[in-house]
Design a protein around this motif. Structure first.
Motif, PDB file in Angstrom:
ATOM      1  N   THR A 103     -12.955  23.372 -52.305  1.00 25.84           N
ATOM      2  CA  THR A 103     -12.082  23.912 -51.260  1.00 25.84           C
ATOM      3  C   THR A 103     -12.411  23.339 -49.879  1.00 25.84           C
ATOM      4  N   THR A 104     -13.701  23.228 -49.573  1.00 24.15           N
ATOM      5  CA  THR A 104     -14.066  22.764 -48.233  1.00 24.15           C
ATOM      6  C   THR A 104     -13.755  21.289 -48.039  1.00 24.15           C
ATOM      7  N   TYR A 105     -14.034  20.471 -49.040  1.00 30.70           N
ATOM      8  CA  TYR A 105     -13.765  19.043 -48.897  1.00 30.70           C
ATOM      9  C   TYR A 105     -12.272  18.762 -48.790  1.00 30.70           C
ATOM     10  N   ILE A 106     -11.478  19.415 -49.625  1.00 29.88           N
ATOM     11  CA  ILE A 106     -10.034  19.159 -49.594  1.00 29.88           C
ATOM     12  C   ILE A 106      -9.413  19.679 -48.304  1.00 29.88           C
ATOM     13  N   SER A 107      -9.790  20.874 -47.889  1.00 31.07           N
ATOM     14  CA  SER A 107      -9.205  21.424 -46.658  1.00 31.07           C
ATOM     15  C   SER A 107      -9.631  20.634 -45.423  1.00 31.07           C
ATOM     16  N   SER A 108     -10.883  20.166 -45.389  1.00 29.30           N
ATOM     17  CA  SER A 108     -11.337  19.400 -44.225  1.00 29.30           C
ATOM     18  C   SER A 108     -10.642  18.044 -44.159  1.00 29.30           C
ATOM     19  N   LEU A 109     -10.441  17.397 -45.318  1.00 28.22           N
ATOM     20  CA  LEU A 109      -9.742  16.118 -45.334  1.00 28.22           C
ATOM     21  C   LEU A 109      -8.285  16.296 -44.919  1.00 28.22           C
ATOM     22  N   PHE A 110      -7.664  17.362 -45.401  1.00 28.54           N
ATOM     23  CA  PHE A 110      -6.269  17.625 -45.037  1.00 28.54           C
ATOM     24  C   PHE A 110      -6.155  17.868 -43.531  1.00 28.54           C
ATOM     25  N   SER A 111      -7.038  18.682 -42.985  1.00 32.27           N
ATOM     26  CA  SER A 111      -6.993  19.010 -41.557  1.00 32.27           C
ATOM     27  C   SER A 111      -7.218  17.780 -40.688  1.00 32.27           C
ATOM     28  N   SER A 112      -8.225  16.987 -41.039  1.00 28.92           N
ATOM     29  CA  SER A 112      -8.524  15.797 -40.237  1.00 28.92           C
ATOM     30  C   SER A 112      -7.400  14.775 -40.341  1.00 28.92           C
ATOM     31  N   SER A 113      -6.784  14.659 -41.522  1.00 25.12           N
ATOM     32  CA  SER A 113      -5.659  13.737 -41.694  1.00 25.12           C
ATOM     33  C   SER A 113      -4.453  14.197 -40.873  1.00 25.12           C
ATOM     34  N   TYR A 114      -4.233  15.502 -40.807  1.00 23.47           N
ATOM     35  CA  TYR A 114      -3.122  16.049 -40.018  1.00 23.47           C
ATOM     36  C   TYR A 114      -3.275  15.648 -38.553  1.00 23.47           C
ATOM     37  N   VAL A 115      -4.492  15.756 -38.044  1.00 25.40           N
ATOM     38  CA  VAL A 115      -4.751  15.378 -36.654  1.00 25.40           C
ATOM     39  C   VAL A 115      -4.665  13.858 -36.481  1.00 25.40           C
ATOM     40  N   TYR A 116      -5.234  13.131 -37.438  1.00 25.05           N
ATOM     41  CA  TYR A 116      -5.293  11.667 -37.352  1.00 25.05           C
ATOM     42  C   TYR A 116      -3.893  11.051 -37.308  1.00 25.05           C
ATOM     43  N   TYR A 117      -2.964  11.585 -38.109  1.00 23.34           N
ATOM     44  CA  TYR A 117      -1.620  11.004 -38.197  1.00 23.34           C
ATOM     45  C   TYR A 117      -0.612  11.683 -37.263  1.00 23.34           C
ATOM     46  N   TRP A 118      -1.078  12.619 -36.468  1.00 22.05           N
ATOM     47  CA  TRP A 118      -0.180  13.349 -35.575  1.00 22.05           C
ATOM     48  C   TRP A 118       0.670  12.404 -34.733  1.00 22.05           C
ATOM     49  N   LYS A 119       0.047  11.423 -34.110  1.00 19.13           N
ATOM     50  CA  LYS A 119       0.746  10.519 -33.182  1.00 19.13           C
ATOM     51  C   LYS A 119       1.813   9.689 -33.879  1.00 19.13           C
ATOM     52  N   ASP A 120       1.700   9.511 -35.197  1.00 17.97           N
ATOM     53  CA  ASP A 120       2.706   8.733 -35.925  1.00 17.97           C
ATOM     54  C   ASP A 120       4.023   9.494 -36.058  1.00 17.97           C
ATOM     55  N   TYR A 121       3.969  10.817 -35.936  1.00 18.24           N
ATOM     56  CA  TYR A 121       5.168  11.626 -36.124  1.00 18.24           C
ATOM     57  C   TYR A 121       5.586  12.369 -34.850  1.00 18.24           C
ATOM     58  N   PHE A 122       4.632  12.601 -33.967  1.00 18.59           N
ATOM     59  CA  PHE A 122       4.915  13.266 -32.691  1.00 18.59           C
ATOM     60  C   PHE A 122       4.404  12.389 -31.547  1.00 18.59           C
ATOM     61  N   ASN A 123       4.931  11.173 -31.471  1.00 17.74           N
ATOM     62  CA  ASN A 123       4.427  10.237 -30.457  1.00 17.74           C
ATOM     63  C   ASN A 123       4.789  10.650 -29.039  1.00 17.74           C
ATOM     64  N   ASP A 124       5.751  11.566 -28.893  1.00 14.96           N
ATOM     65  CA  ASP A 124       6.151  12.006 -27.557  1.00 14.96           C
ATOM     66  C   ASP A 124       5.549  13.363 -27.184  1.00 14.96           C
ATOM     67  N   ILE A 125       4.784  13.949 -28.099  1.00 16.12           N
ATOM     68  CA  ILE A 125       4.180  15.262 -27.849  1.00 16.12           C
ATOM     69  C   ILE A 125       2.670  15.169 -28.058  1.00 16.12           C
ATOM     70  N   LYS A 126       1.920  15.488 -27.042  1.00 19.19           N
ATOM     71  CA  LYS A 126       0.462  15.437 -27.137  1.00 19.19           C
ATOM     72  C   LYS A 126      -0.047  16.652 -27.894  1.00 19.19           C
ATOM     73  N   LEU A 127      -1.010  16.434 -28.756  1.00 19.52           N
ATOM     74  CA  LEU A 127      -1.623  17.536 -29.499  1.00 19.52           C
ATOM     75  C   LEU A 127      -2.425  18.387 -28.521  1.00 19.52           C
ATOM     76  N   LYS A 128      -1.997  19.620 -28.342  1.00 22.25           N
ATOM     77  CA  LYS A 128      -2.590  20.464 -27.298  1.00 22.25           C
ATOM     78  C   LYS A 128      -3.891  21.143 -27.729  1.00 22.25           C
ATOM     79  N   TYR A 129      -4.029  21.397 -29.009  1.00 24.52           N
ATOM     80  CA  TYR A 129      -5.285  21.942 -29.530  1.00 24.52           C
ATOM     81  C   TYR A 129      -5.341  21.669 -31.023  1.00 24.52           C
ATOM     82  N   PRO A 130      -6.528  21.604 -31.599  1.00 24.58           N
ATOM     83  CA  PRO A 130      -6.642  21.231 -33.024  1.00 24.58           C
ATOM     84  C   PRO A 130      -6.145  22.345 -33.942  1.00 24.58           C
ATOM     85  N   PRO A 131      -5.301  22.005 -34.903  1.00 19.26           N
ATOM     86  CA  PRO A 131      -4.860  22.993 -35.887  1.00 19.26           C
ATOM     87  C   PRO A 131      -5.953  23.250 -36.910  1.00 19.26           C
ATOM     88  N   SER A 132      -5.840  24.347 -37.609  1.00 19.36           N
ATOM     89  CA  SER A 132      -6.807  24.641 -38.672  1.00 19.36           C
ATOM     90  C   SER A 132      -6.067  25.193 -39.881  1.00 19.36           C
TER      91      SER A 132
END
Length: 312
Positions: A120-149
């Motif tokens: 559970t921890t490895y999969i959820s951490s990889l998913f969360s970090s990937s969500y942040v890592y690829y954020w700019k590819d889908y929301f290039n006009d919106i800055k990530l204001k705080y990290p999601p969890s």
């Protein structure tokens, strides 16, 4: 003789040093390891890891997600899920809707010795970090204001029927929630109602009532809404023909289909039978999804890299 004694001294001091380090490593504090427990999952059961966004109502509002659905947000969820399925080969299927994703791990998997906390921890951490890592590819006009969890839970399903019922439950939930949200935001954005008024209007209504509101008041046929919103996204590992090289490539392919009916499971029988993924025939009239093109592009880049190494 002197040289022999010198070697003996070196051997003695080396052994003394190893003994000293070994003894120091086993300090008086090491007893605390006895408090650790391993939570092994039962064998021969399907493992499902479900990830769910924490307080995503606030997160979506803060980042101006479109209502009732934001295609960018769903595409980002799918991209993060692909990262998980690329990393963990035992994940046979992913199903996502809204801010949640379920990953089905083969029943005979020995991933992390089937330790629940590790999985559970490895999969959820990889998913969360990937969500942040690829954020700019889908929301290039919106800055990530705080990290999601995302939280995660691990569930075991002993039979194929149990697994199918679980996935059917999640897809039915997708339909119920999306129909409500589509009607709710139509009343607010097009009908001019406040959030409280729209909620009161929909209180106690059935699916047929919501369909009637959409059709009669907003000229909207719910059945014409995009399948990704109504059915969610199914991610499967499939072999397809590369559009330029003609080679067969293993990709994670997104489908937006009804997985409740038997036809899906007959068409994709390799899931429950735990066999090698089948070949997916893509019609020439249909453009490959961006999610697949991204994977094929990485294949092309790696092939070019391999060729350049051979030439050099």
């Amino acid at each position: 003789m002197v040289f022999f004694l010198f070697l003996k001294n070196i051997q003695y001091f080396s052994q003394f040093r190893i003994f000293t380090i070994s003894k120091m490593a086993k300090s008086k504090f090491e007893y605390v390891r006895g408090f650790e427990t391993e939570d092994y999952l039962l064998p021969n059961c399907w493992i499902v890891v479900r990830i769910d966004g924490k307080d995503f109502h606030k997160f979506s509002k803060k980042h101006n997600f479109e209502k009732p659905n934001d295609r960018r947000a769903l595409s980002l969820m799918n991209r993060a899920a692909v990262s998980v399925m690329e990393e963990y080969k035992d994940v046979l299927l992913g199903y996502g809707q809204s801010d949640e994703y379920s990953f089905v791990i083969r029943k005979d998997s020995t991933i992390y010795n089937r330790r629940r906390s590790k999985i559970t921890t490895y999969i959820s951490s990889l998913f969360s970090s990937s969500y942040v890592y690829y954020w700019k590819d889908y929301f290039n006009d919106i800055k990530l204001k705080y990290p999601p969890s995302f939280d995660s839970r691990c569930i075991l399903y002993p039979t194929n029927e149990n697994l199918r019922d679980y996935l059917s439950w999640r897809q039915a939930d997708c339909h119920i929630n999306n129909l409500y949200n589509t009607t709710f935001w139509a009343l607010v954005l097009k009908g001019g109602l406040t959030n409280a008024e729209a909620e009161k209007r929909l209180c106690g209504t059935l699916s047929s009532d919501k369909n009637e509101i959409l059709f009669s008041e907003f000229d909207t046929n719910y059945n014409n809404e995009a399948l990704i919103y109504r059915k969610g996204t199914i991610l499967l590992k499939k072999r397809i023909k590369h559009p330029t090289t003609g080679k067969n490539r293993l990709v994670i392919y997104p489908l937006h289909e009804d997985l409740i009916q038997d036809v899906f499971w007959r068409t994709n029988s390799e899931i429950l039978e735990i066999k090698s993924c089948g070949f997916y025939e893509v019609s020439q009239d249909i453009e490959l999804p961006d999610l697949v093109l991204t994977q094929l592009h990485s294949f092309k880049s790696s092939e070019l890299s391999d060729k350049s190494e051979k030439i050099s």
